[in-house]
Scaffold this motif. Structure first.
Motif, PDB file in Angstrom:
ATOM      1  N   PRO A  84     -14.262  17.816  16.450  1.00  0.00           N
ATOM      2  CA  PRO A  84     -14.663  16.855  15.172  1.00  0.00           C
ATOM      3  C   PRO A  84     -13.494  16.237  14.830  1.00  0.00           C
ATOM      4  CG  PRO A  84     -14.909  18.898  14.527  1.00  0.00           C
ATOM      5  CD  PRO A  84     -14.701  19.054  15.988  1.00  0.00           C
ATOM      6  N   TYR A  85     -13.646  14.917  14.634  1.00  0.00           N
ATOM      7  CA  TYR A  85     -12.573  13.921  14.055  1.00  0.00           C
ATOM      8  C   TYR A  85     -13.172  12.800  13.049  1.00  0.00           C
ATOM      9  CZ  TYR A  85     -13.325  10.705  17.620  1.00  0.00           C
ATOM     10  OH  TYR A  85     -13.882   9.683  18.570  1.00  0.00           O
ATOM     11  N   LYS A  86     -12.477  12.147  12.231  1.00  0.00           N
ATOM     12  CA  LYS A  86     -13.230  11.175  11.845  1.00  0.00           C
ATOM     13  C   LYS A  86     -12.214   9.868  11.723  1.00  0.00           C
ATOM     14  CE  LYS A  86     -15.597  14.040   7.913  1.00  0.00           C
ATOM     15  NZ  LYS A  86     -15.575  14.527   6.749  1.00  0.00           N
ATOM     16  N   GLN A  87     -12.772   8.533  12.138  1.00  0.00           N
ATOM     17  CA  GLN A  87     -12.029   7.543  12.250  1.00  0.00           C
ATOM     18  C   GLN A  87     -12.255   6.758  10.780  1.00  0.00           C
ATOM     19  OE1 GLN A  87     -11.735   6.251  16.068  1.00  0.00           O
ATOM     20  NE2 GLN A  87     -11.490   3.866  15.070  1.00  0.00           N
ATOM     21  N   CYS A  88     -11.739   7.267   9.695  1.00  0.00           N
ATOM     22  CA  CYS A  88     -11.644   6.794   8.590  1.00  0.00           C
ATOM     23  C   CYS A  88     -10.908   5.625   7.938  1.00  0.00           C
ATOM     24  CB  CYS A  88     -11.907   8.067   7.555  1.00  0.00           C
ATOM     25  SG  CYS A  88     -10.021   8.857   7.595  1.00  0.00           S
ATOM     26  N   GLY A  89     -10.018   5.229   8.743  1.00  0.00           N
ATOM     27  CA  GLY A  89      -9.121   4.255   8.256  1.00  0.00           C
ATOM     28  C   GLY A  89      -7.979   4.491   7.385  1.00  0.00           C
ATOM     29  N   LYS A  90      -7.157   3.459   7.080  1.00  0.00           N
ATOM     30  CA  LYS A  90      -6.025   3.784   6.081  1.00  0.00           C
ATOM     31  C   LYS A  90      -5.713   2.156   5.633  1.00  0.00           C
ATOM     32  CE  LYS A  90      -1.823   4.413   7.592  1.00  0.00           C
ATOM     33  NZ  LYS A  90      -0.600   5.042   8.117  1.00  0.00           N
ATOM     34  N   LEU A  91      -5.733   2.348   4.290  1.00  0.00           N
ATOM     35  CA  LEU A  91      -5.022   1.147   3.606  1.00  0.00           C
ATOM     36  C   LEU A  91      -3.615   1.647   2.995  1.00  0.00           C
ATOM     37  CD1 LEU A  91      -8.154   0.166   1.254  1.00  0.00           C
ATOM     38  CD2 LEU A  91      -7.251  -0.698   3.595  1.00  0.00           C
ATOM     39  N   ILE A  92      -2.849   0.675   3.488  1.00  0.00           N
ATOM     40  CA  ILE A  92      -1.486   0.701   2.840  1.00  0.00           C
ATOM     41  C   ILE A  92      -1.331  -0.544   1.675  1.00  0.00           C
ATOM     42  CG2 ILE A  92       1.085   0.356   3.420  1.00  0.00           C
ATOM     43  CD1 ILE A  92       0.426   0.985   6.152  1.00  0.00           C
ATOM     44  N   VAL A  93      -1.309   0.052   0.489  1.00  0.00           N
ATOM     45  CA  VAL A  93      -1.643  -0.937  -0.467  1.00  0.00           C
ATOM     46  C   VAL A  93      -0.397  -1.348  -1.262  1.00  0.00           C
ATOM     47  CG1 VAL A  93      -2.830  -0.851  -2.684  1.00  0.00           C
ATOM     48  CG2 VAL A  93      -3.825   0.328  -0.502  1.00  0.00           C
ATOM     49  N   ALA A  94      -0.265  -2.609  -1.351  1.00  0.00           N
ATOM     50  CA  ALA A  94       0.796  -3.117  -2.345  1.00  0.00           C
ATOM     51  C   ALA A  94       0.341  -3.041  -3.915  1.00  0.00           C
ATOM     52  CB  ALA A  94       1.235  -4.546  -1.923  1.00  0.00           C
ATOM     53  N   THR A  95       0.817  -2.468  -4.786  1.00  0.00           N
ATOM     54  CA  THR A  95       0.618  -2.642  -6.330  1.00  0.00           C
ATOM     55  C   THR A  95       1.357  -3.476  -6.926  1.00  0.00           C
ATOM     56  OG1 THR A  95       1.664  -0.571  -6.610  1.00  0.00           O
ATOM     57  CG2 THR A  95      -0.269  -0.539  -6.108  1.00  0.00           C
ATOM     58  N   GLU A  96       2.533  -3.838  -6.524  1.00  0.00           N
ATOM     59  CA  GLU A  96       3.562  -4.785  -7.311  1.00  0.00           C
ATOM     60  C   GLU A  96       3.833  -5.989  -6.204  1.00  0.00           C
ATOM     61  OE1 GLU A  96       4.689  -4.128 -10.252  1.00  0.00           O
ATOM     62  OE2 GLU A  96       3.999  -1.752 -10.178  1.00  0.00           O
ATOM     63  N   GLN A  97       4.273  -7.070  -6.672  1.00  0.00           N
ATOM     64  CA  GLN A  97       4.572  -8.356  -6.159  1.00  0.00           C
ATOM     65  C   GLN A  97       5.612  -8.215  -5.161  1.00  0.00           C
ATOM     66  OE1 GLN A  97       3.070 -11.574  -5.883  1.00  0.00           O
ATOM     67  NE2 GLN A  97       1.193 -11.258  -7.204  1.00  0.00           N
ATOM     68  N   ASP A  98       6.677  -7.386  -5.702  1.00  0.00           N
ATOM     69  CA  ASP A  98       7.676  -7.482  -4.485  1.00  0.00           C
ATOM     70  C   ASP A  98       7.491  -6.408  -3.609  1.00  0.00           C
ATOM     71  OD1 ASP A  98       7.828  -5.049  -5.693  1.00  0.00           O
ATOM     72  OD2 ASP A  98       9.866  -4.920  -6.434  1.00  0.00           O
ATOM     73  N   GLU A  99       6.546  -5.838  -3.492  1.00  0.00           N
ATOM     74  CA  GLU A  99       6.023  -4.980  -2.179  1.00  0.00           C
ATOM     75  C   GLU A  99       5.217  -5.786  -1.159  1.00  0.00           C
ATOM     76  OE1 GLU A  99       5.201  -0.741  -4.098  1.00  0.00           O
ATOM     77  OE2 GLU A  99       3.632  -2.100  -4.026  1.00  0.00           O
ATOM     78  N   ILE A 100       4.718  -7.332  -1.552  1.00  0.00           N
ATOM     79  CA  ILE A 100       4.103  -7.996  -0.488  1.00  0.00           C
ATOM     80  C   ILE A 100       4.609  -8.290   0.710  1.00  0.00           C
ATOM     81  CG2 ILE A 100       2.819 -10.090  -0.467  1.00  0.00           C
ATOM     82  CD1 ILE A 100       1.523  -9.498  -3.288  1.00  0.00           C
ATOM     83  N   PRO A 101       5.889  -8.990   0.352  1.00  0.00           N
ATOM     84  CA  PRO A 101       6.756  -9.282   1.711  1.00  0.00           C
ATOM     85  C   PRO A 101       7.129  -8.264   2.549  1.00  0.00           C
ATOM     86  CG  PRO A 101       7.694 -10.113  -0.282  1.00  0.00           C
ATOM     87  CD  PRO A 101       6.668  -9.300  -0.901  1.00  0.00           C
ATOM     88  N   ARG A 102       7.363  -6.967   2.078  1.00  0.00           N
ATOM     89  CA  ARG A 102       7.490  -5.648   3.020  1.00  0.00           C
ATOM     90  C   ARG A 102       6.158  -5.231   3.598  1.00  0.00           C
ATOM     91  NH1 ARG A 102       9.920  -3.165  -1.745  1.00  0.00           N
ATOM     92  NH2 ARG A 102       8.364  -1.345  -1.528  1.00  0.00           N
ATOM     93  N   LEU A 103       4.887  -5.547   2.916  1.00  0.00           N
ATOM     94  CA  LEU A 103       3.742  -5.346   3.484  1.00  0.00           C
ATOM     95  C   LEU A 103       3.617  -6.071   4.738  1.00  0.00           C
ATOM     96  CD1 LEU A 103       0.969  -3.372   2.944  1.00  0.00           C
ATOM     97  CD2 LEU A 103       0.218  -5.474   1.964  1.00  0.00           C
ATOM     98  N   LYS A 104       3.786  -7.550   4.312  1.00  0.00           N
ATOM     99  CA  LYS A 104       3.497  -8.444   5.653  1.00  0.00           C
ATOM    100  C   LYS A 104       4.463  -8.231   6.770  1.00  0.00           C
ATOM    101  CE  LYS A 104       1.903 -12.351   2.751  1.00  0.00           C
ATOM    102  NZ  LYS A 104       1.927 -13.607   2.053  1.00  0.00           N
ATOM    103  N   ALA A 105       5.712  -7.737   6.525  1.00  0.00           N
ATOM    104  CA  ALA A 105       6.618  -7.370   7.630  1.00  0.00           C
ATOM    105  C   ALA A 105       6.125  -6.222   8.159  1.00  0.00           C
ATOM    106  CB  ALA A 105       8.151  -7.250   6.878  1.00  0.00           C
ATOM    107  N   LEU A 106       5.419  -5.440   7.646  1.00  0.00           N
ATOM    108  CA  LEU A 106       4.798  -4.219   8.329  1.00  0.00           C
ATOM    109  C   LEU A 106       3.453  -4.508   9.269  1.00  0.00           C
ATOM    110  CD1 LEU A 106       5.583  -1.355   7.870  1.00  0.00           C
ATOM    111  CD2 LEU A 106       3.951  -0.917   6.311  1.00  0.00           C
TER     112      LEU A 106
END
Length: 417
Positions: A84-106
Motif C-alpha cells: 500500500p502507498y498513497k500518492q498524496c502529493g506535496k506543496l512547497i509553500v512560500a510564506t514570505e515574498q522573498d521566498e517566491i523567486p527561490r520557489l520559481k527557480a525550484l
C-alpha cells in the motif's frame, strides 16, 4: 560459507542491490550480511516515508536522475507486490515574498529534472488543496507519495531469498582480508579469496564485496584498506507528531521553500501510512552513530566527529543555524513556531514528541556536505575486489531500485562478472 558476492548492509539500498544482482546473475551465490537481527533497522526504517519526485536536485546529477527513475520504479514495484502507498502529493509553500523567486527557480529545476505534473499555484489554490495551510504561492507536486519503506525492504528480502540468495543477520562485519589458503570445504583453490569475519569470529569466504553500510560506510572502507574519506557525520532528526484528533489539518506533504544558505530542508508536515502526521525533523549533531535519544552517547563516535576538521568548518559556516536547531531541539514551543508559519491553527497542545532518526551525512575535509552518491573501491588485492557505496543520501529510499541498477552495472564492470 562461500559466495560470489557479499553485500554488507541490509538497509534498503543493500537489499535492492542484492536483489538486482541475483536477478541479473542467477548462477551467482549472493549473500547479504547484516549486523542487526532485523532488516532495515536504521535509516531505512526510520525515515519520513516520502516517495520523492526529484524537484530539489541539481539537474544532471545522479541524485536527480536516480530519484525520478526510482520514484517511477517504486510505484511500479508497490503495484506489483500489493504494497500500500498513497500518492498524496506535496506543496512547497512560500510564506514570505522573498521566498517566491527561490520557489520559481525550484519549479524550473523540477522541469529540467522531468518531474511529472509540477505547477505553481496561488494562495486560493493552496487552501483548496490544504484548507488549513496559509501561503502566498506554492509548488504543487502531485506525483509525491508516501509508503512504509520497511515493508518495501522486507519485500526486497523475500525476492532475494526466492531467487536463491542468502541473508545472514546478526553478522557484524569487523574484518576483511585476503585468504592465505582456500577454505577447507572448497575444491576450487582460491576461487573465494576474501575472508569476511564478524564480531563473533565467524567467517565467510567470497570473491567480491559490495558495502552499503550507511552510518558505518566510512569505517568499513577503512578496515578494508580503502580511503576513510568522505567521513560520515551523524545528524539526529527529531520529529513531533500531531495528536490523532488534529490530523485532519494535514492532507498531503507540506514543505518550506529550502534556503540554500542552510544545509537541511527545514520543518515539514508529513502524513504517514498509518494515518498519523509527522512534523519536522530538526537536525542536530548526534553524539552516537545510532543515537536516537537525546542523551545517547558514544565516546568513540563523539571523538570521531569532533576531531574531524571538516565538521568544524561546517559548524563555523553555519553557527547561527546550528545554535537555532539545538534551541528548537530543546524547546517544543520553538518548533511549533516554525509550523505555525504554514498552519497557524497548530498550537503546542496539538503536538507530542515523536520518533527520531539519524542521517548518515557524508562530509569532506573542507566542511562540504557531499551531496551526491559516492562509489569507490581501493587498490591492491582486496581493494580491487570491493565496491563501497560511500554516500547514498536522501532520497536513497525513493531511488533504491534505480541505485541498485547502477550498482549492478558497476559491479559487472569492475569485477567482470
Amino acid at each position: 560459507s562461500t559466495f560470489d558476492v557479499a553485500v554488507v548492509g541490509a538497509g534498503i539500498v543493500g537489499l535492492a542491490s542484492a536483489r538486482e544482482l541475483v536477478r541479473r546473475h542467477p548462477s551467482l551465490a549472493v549473500a547479504v550480511l547484516e549486523k542487526e537481527q532485523e532488516l532495515a533497522h536504521h535509516q531505512s526504517g526510520r525515515n519520513s516515508g516520502v516517495i520523492h519526485s526529484g524537484i530539489y536536485y541539481t539537474p544532471g546529477s545522479l541524485k536527480a536522475k536516480l530519484c525520478v527513475q526510482g520514484a517511477a520504479l517504486c510505484y511500479q514495484y508497490c503495484n506489483k507486490k500489493g504494497i500500500p502507498y498513497k500518492q498524496c502529493g506535496k506543496l512547497i509553500v512560500a510564506t514570505e515574498q522573498d521566498e517566491i523567486p527561490r520557489l520559481k527557480a525550484l519549479y524550473e529545476r523540477g522541469l529540467q529534472n522531468n518531474v511529472r505534473g509540477l505547477k505553481l499555484i496561488g494562495a486560493k489554490e493552496i487552501q483548496e488543496k490544504e484548507p488549513f495551510c496559509r501561503g502566498l504561492m506554492a509548488l504543487d507536486s502531485p506525483y509525491t507519495g508516501i509508503v512504509n519503506y520497511k515493508q518495501v525492504a522486507q519485500a526486497y528480502a523475500e525476492d532475494i531469498q526466492e531467487a536463491g540468495g542468502t541473508i545472514l543477520t546478526d553478522f557484524e562485519v569487523t574484518n576483511m582480508e585476503m585468504a592465505k589458503e582456500s577454505p577447507s570445504e572448497s575444491e576450487d583453490g582460491l576461487k573465494y579469496p576474501v575472508i569476511v569475519r564478524n564480531s563473533k569470529g565467524e567467517e565467510i569466504y567470497c570473491r567480491h564485496i559490495v558495502t552499503c553500510a550507511g552510518l558505518y560506510s566510512d569505517r568499513l572502507s577503512e578496515i578494508s584498506g580503502c580511503s576513510p574519506e568522505p567521513r560520515i557525520i551523524p545528524f539526529r532528526g527529531d520529529y513531533l507528531v500531531l495528536k490523532p484528533e488534529k490530523c485532519y489539518m494535514v492532507k498531503g506533504n507540506i514543505y518550506p521553500v529550502p534556503n540554500p544558505r542552510f544545509p537541511f530542508l527545514g520543518f515539514h508536515f508529513t502524513p504517514r501510512m498509518d494515518g498519523s502526521v509527522w512534523l519536522g525533523p530538526n537536525a542536530v549533531l548526534a553524539f552516537k552513530r545510532e543515537g536516537y535519544k537525546l542523551l545517547d552517547f558514544s565516546t568513540g563516535d563523539f571523538l570521531d566527529a569532533v576531531t574531524y576538521r571538516g565538521l568544524w568548518k561546517l559548524v563555523l559556516r553555519n553557527l547561527s543555524y546550528g545554535l537555532s536547531e539545538m534551541y528548537r531541539a530543546c524547546f517544543l514551543s520553538a518548533q511549533v513556531k516554525q509550523l505555525q508559519k504554514f498552519i497557524p491553527e497548530v498550537t503546542i497542545n496539538d503536538v507530542l514528541r515523536g520518533p527520531s532518526g539519524v542521517r548518515a551525512q557524508a562530509l569532506d575535509s573542507d566542511g562540504n556536505l557531499v551531496d551526491d552518491f559516492v562509489f569507490d573501491g581501493g587498490s591492491g588485492d582486496i581493494g580491487s575486489r570491493i565496491l563501497h557505496v560511500r554516500n547514498a543520501p536522501s532520497p536513497a529510499a525513493t531511488s533504491s531500485l534505480a541505485i541498485a541498477k547502477m550498482i549492478a552495472d558497476e559491479v559487472k564492470q569492475r569485477f567482470e562478472l
